[in-house]
Enzyme design. Structure first.
Site, PDB file in Angstrom:
ATOM      1  N   HIS A   7      -8.752  -6.372   6.428  1.00  0.00           N
ATOM      2  CA  HIS A   7      -8.500  -5.572   7.635  1.00  0.00           C
ATOM      3  C   HIS A   7      -8.779  -4.100   7.411  1.00  0.00           C
ATOM      4  CE1 HIS A   7      -4.353  -5.669   5.744  1.00  0.00           C
ATOM      5  NE2 HIS A   7      -4.324  -4.394   6.104  1.00  0.00           N
ATOM      6  N   GLU A 130      -5.873  -1.178   0.072  1.00  0.00           N
ATOM      7  CA  GLU A 130      -4.884  -2.246  -0.081  1.00  0.00           C
ATOM      8  C   GLU A 130      -5.627  -3.456  -0.637  1.00  0.00           C
ATOM      9  OE1 GLU A 130      -3.030  -3.422   3.626  1.00  0.00           O
ATOM     10  OE2 GLU A 130      -1.796  -4.961   2.672  1.00  0.00           O
TER      11      GLU A 130
HETATM   12  C1  LIG Z   1       2.112  -4.224   6.119  1.00  0.00           C
HETATM   13  C2  LIG Z   1       1.024  -3.959   5.108  1.00  0.00           C
HETATM   14  C3  LIG Z   1      -0.074  -5.025   5.226  1.00  0.00           C
HETATM   15  O1  LIG Z   1      -1.187  -4.785   5.723  1.00  0.00           O
HETATM   16  O2  LIG Z   1       0.243  -6.169   4.826  1.00  0.00           O
HETATM   17  C4  LIG Z   1       0.477  -2.539   5.211  1.00  0.00           C
HETATM   18  O3  LIG Z   1      -0.672  -2.264   5.364  1.00  0.00           O
HETATM   19  S1  LIG Z   1       1.662  -1.330   5.025  1.00  0.00           S
HETATM   20  C5  LIG Z   1       0.794   0.226   5.206  1.00  0.00           C
HETATM   21  C6  LIG Z   1       1.668   1.385   4.854  1.00  0.00           C
HETATM   22  N1  LIG Z   1       1.958   1.411   3.418  1.00  0.00           N
HETATM   23  C7  LIG Z   1       1.327   2.224   2.548  1.00  0.00           C
HETATM   24  O4  LIG Z   1       0.476   3.014   2.932  1.00  0.00           O
HETATM   25  C8  LIG Z   1       1.759   2.119   1.113  1.00  0.00           C
HETATM   26  C9  LIG Z   1       0.964   2.960   0.176  1.00  0.00           C
HETATM   27  N2  LIG Z   1       0.939   4.360   0.583  1.00  0.00           N
HETATM   28  C10 LIG Z   1       1.592   5.346  -0.069  1.00  0.00           C
HETATM   29  O5  LIG Z   1       2.253   5.117  -1.084  1.00  0.00           O
HETATM   30  C11 LIG Z   1       1.496   6.722   0.508  1.00  0.00           C
HETATM   31  O6  LIG Z   1       1.178   6.636   1.894  1.00  0.00           O
HETATM   32  C12 LIG Z   1       0.474   7.617  -0.212  1.00  0.00           C
HETATM   33  C13 LIG Z   1      -0.955   7.057  -0.108  1.00  0.00           C
HETATM   34  C14 LIG Z   1       0.855   7.816  -1.664  1.00  0.00           C
HETATM   35  C15 LIG Z   1       0.474   8.969   0.510  1.00  0.00           C
HETATM   36  O7  LIG Z   1       1.780   9.418   0.581  1.00  0.00           O
HETATM   37  P1  LIG Z   1       2.126  10.823   1.236  1.00  0.00           P
HETATM   38  O8  LIG Z   1       1.463  10.948   2.555  1.00  0.00           O
HETATM   39  O9  LIG Z   1       3.605  11.030   1.155  1.00  0.00           O
HETATM   40  O10 LIG Z   1       1.515  11.749   0.163  1.00  0.00           O
HETATM   41  P2  LIG Z   1       0.936  13.171   0.229  1.00  0.00           P
HETATM   42  O11 LIG Z   1       1.179  13.807   1.552  1.00  0.00           O
HETATM   43  O12 LIG Z   1       1.456  13.839  -0.984  1.00  0.00           O
HETATM   44  O13 LIG Z   1      -0.606  12.864   0.090  1.00  0.00           O
HETATM   45  C16 LIG Z   1      -1.325  13.080  -1.081  1.00  0.00           C
HETATM   46  C17 LIG Z   1      -2.768  13.282  -0.669  1.00  0.00           C
HETATM   47  O14 LIG Z   1      -3.280  12.027  -0.197  1.00  0.00           O
HETATM   48  C18 LIG Z   1      -3.756  12.177   1.133  1.00  0.00           C
HETATM   49  N3  LIG Z   1      -3.474  10.938   1.872  1.00  0.00           N
HETATM   50  C19 LIG Z   1      -2.279  10.472   2.246  1.00  0.00           C
HETATM   51  N4  LIG Z   1      -2.404   9.311   2.901  1.00  0.00           N
HETATM   52  C20 LIG Z   1      -3.734   9.049   2.938  1.00  0.00           C
HETATM   53  C21 LIG Z   1      -4.501   7.995   3.480  1.00  0.00           C
HETATM   54  N5  LIG Z   1      -3.942   6.982   4.114  1.00  0.00           N
HETATM   55  N6  LIG Z   1      -5.850   8.029   3.330  1.00  0.00           N
HETATM   56  C22 LIG Z   1      -6.434   9.061   2.672  1.00  0.00           C
HETATM   57  N7  LIG Z   1      -5.749  10.100   2.127  1.00  0.00           N
HETATM   58  C23 LIG Z   1      -4.408  10.086   2.274  1.00  0.00           C
HETATM   59  C24 LIG Z   1      -2.999  13.372   1.691  1.00  0.00           C
HETATM   60  O15 LIG Z   1      -3.710  13.955   2.749  1.00  0.00           O
HETATM   61  C25 LIG Z   1      -2.935  14.262   0.483  1.00  0.00           C
HETATM   62  O16 LIG Z   1      -4.176  14.911   0.306  1.00  0.00           O
HETATM   63  P3  LIG Z   1      -4.300  16.481   0.080  1.00  0.00           P
HETATM   64  O17 LIG Z   1      -3.456  16.749  -1.130  1.00  0.00           O
HETATM   65  O18 LIG Z   1      -5.761  16.703  -0.152  1.00  0.00           O
HETATM   66  O19 LIG Z   1      -3.765  17.105   1.327  1.00  0.00           O
HETATM   67 CO   LIG Z   2      -2.594  -3.174   5.649  1.00  0.00          CO
END
Ligand SMILES: C[C@@H](C(=O)O)C(=O)SCCNC(=O)CCNC(=O)[C@H](O)C(C)(C)COP(=O)(O)OP(=O)(O)OC[C@H]1O[C@@H](n2cnc3c(N)ncnc32)[C@H](O)[C@@H]1OP(=O)(O)O
Ligand SMILES: [Co+2]
Length: 134
Positions: A7, A130
């Site tokens: 996805h 993912e």
């Molecule tokens: C239900 C399940 C499924 O399908 O089965 C799902 O999908 S659940 C979908 C939701 N779950 C997840 O996303 C889980 C994994 N995600 C995470 O752990 C987090 O979202 C992070 C990816 C670590 C980002 O966390 P957070 O926004 O708090 O961190 P941060 O603000 O310090 O961001 C660090 C840097 O990464 C960038 N950044 C953050 N999210 C981003 C994304 N989605 N794509 C690209 N870049 C991204 C920020 O702009 C920043 O860049 P700069 O420093 O350059 O400004």
């Molecule tokens: Co997903």
């Protein structure tokens, strides 16, 4: 190692409006909202002939997509999900290659009832990945 595209996820500021838009304007097969408390999101799956679209909306105060929506208030592509046959082998290979696996490294059960892991976007050309075991 990676296989099919499972996805593409889009974070949206209004889940109902986005669902209605895909259903009526784009004529897509849009599923019901599904709360995923373990992931801090509510998801809506849209089934296309060759893949799925996952609409994402924050669920709870600790949602991992709060920061993304704060930076992208109109919404935006949040992650892409690739299928793998063996998630633990994939994780160990990626760790050995120096990639960061998010969270504690242990797979969680994703929206399809299958184990998933996420890889840091800064390690993959700015794209959050993912991996889902199929
Ligand atoms: C239900 C399940 C499924 O399908 O089965 C799902 O999908 S659940 C979908 C939701 N779950 C997840 O996303 C889980 C994994 N995600 C995470 O752990 C987090 O979202 C992070 C990816 C670590 C980002 O966390 P957070 O926004 O708090 O961190 P941060 O603000 O310090 O961001 C660090 C840097 O990464 C960038 N950044 C953050 N999210 C981003 C994304 N989605 N794509 C690209 N870049 C991204 C920020 O702009 C920043 O860049 P700069 O420093 O350059 O400004
Ligand atoms: Co997903």
């Amino acid at each position: 190692m990676i296989g099919r595209l499972n996805h593409v996820a889009i974070a949206v500021p209004d889940l109902e409006a986005a669902s209605a838009q895909y259903r009526t304007m784009l004529g897509a097969d849009v599923g019901p909202p599904q709360d995923e408390p373990d992931h801090g999101v509510t998801v809506v799956f849209i089934t296309l002939p060759n893949t799925k679209i996952e609409l994402l909306y924050p669920l709870g105060a600790g949602s991992p997509i709060h920061g993304f929506l704060a930076k992208n208030p109109a919404g935006g592509i949040h992650h892409i999900c690739y299928e793998v046959d063996d998630l633990l082998a994939a994780r160990d290979h990626l760790l050995a290659e120096g990639a960061r696996v998010l969270g504690d490294g242990a797979p969680k059960i994703g929206a399809h009832g299958k184990p998933v892991l996420f890889l840091h976007p800064k390690d993959f050309n700015g794209c959050l990945i993912e991996l889902e075991q199929v």
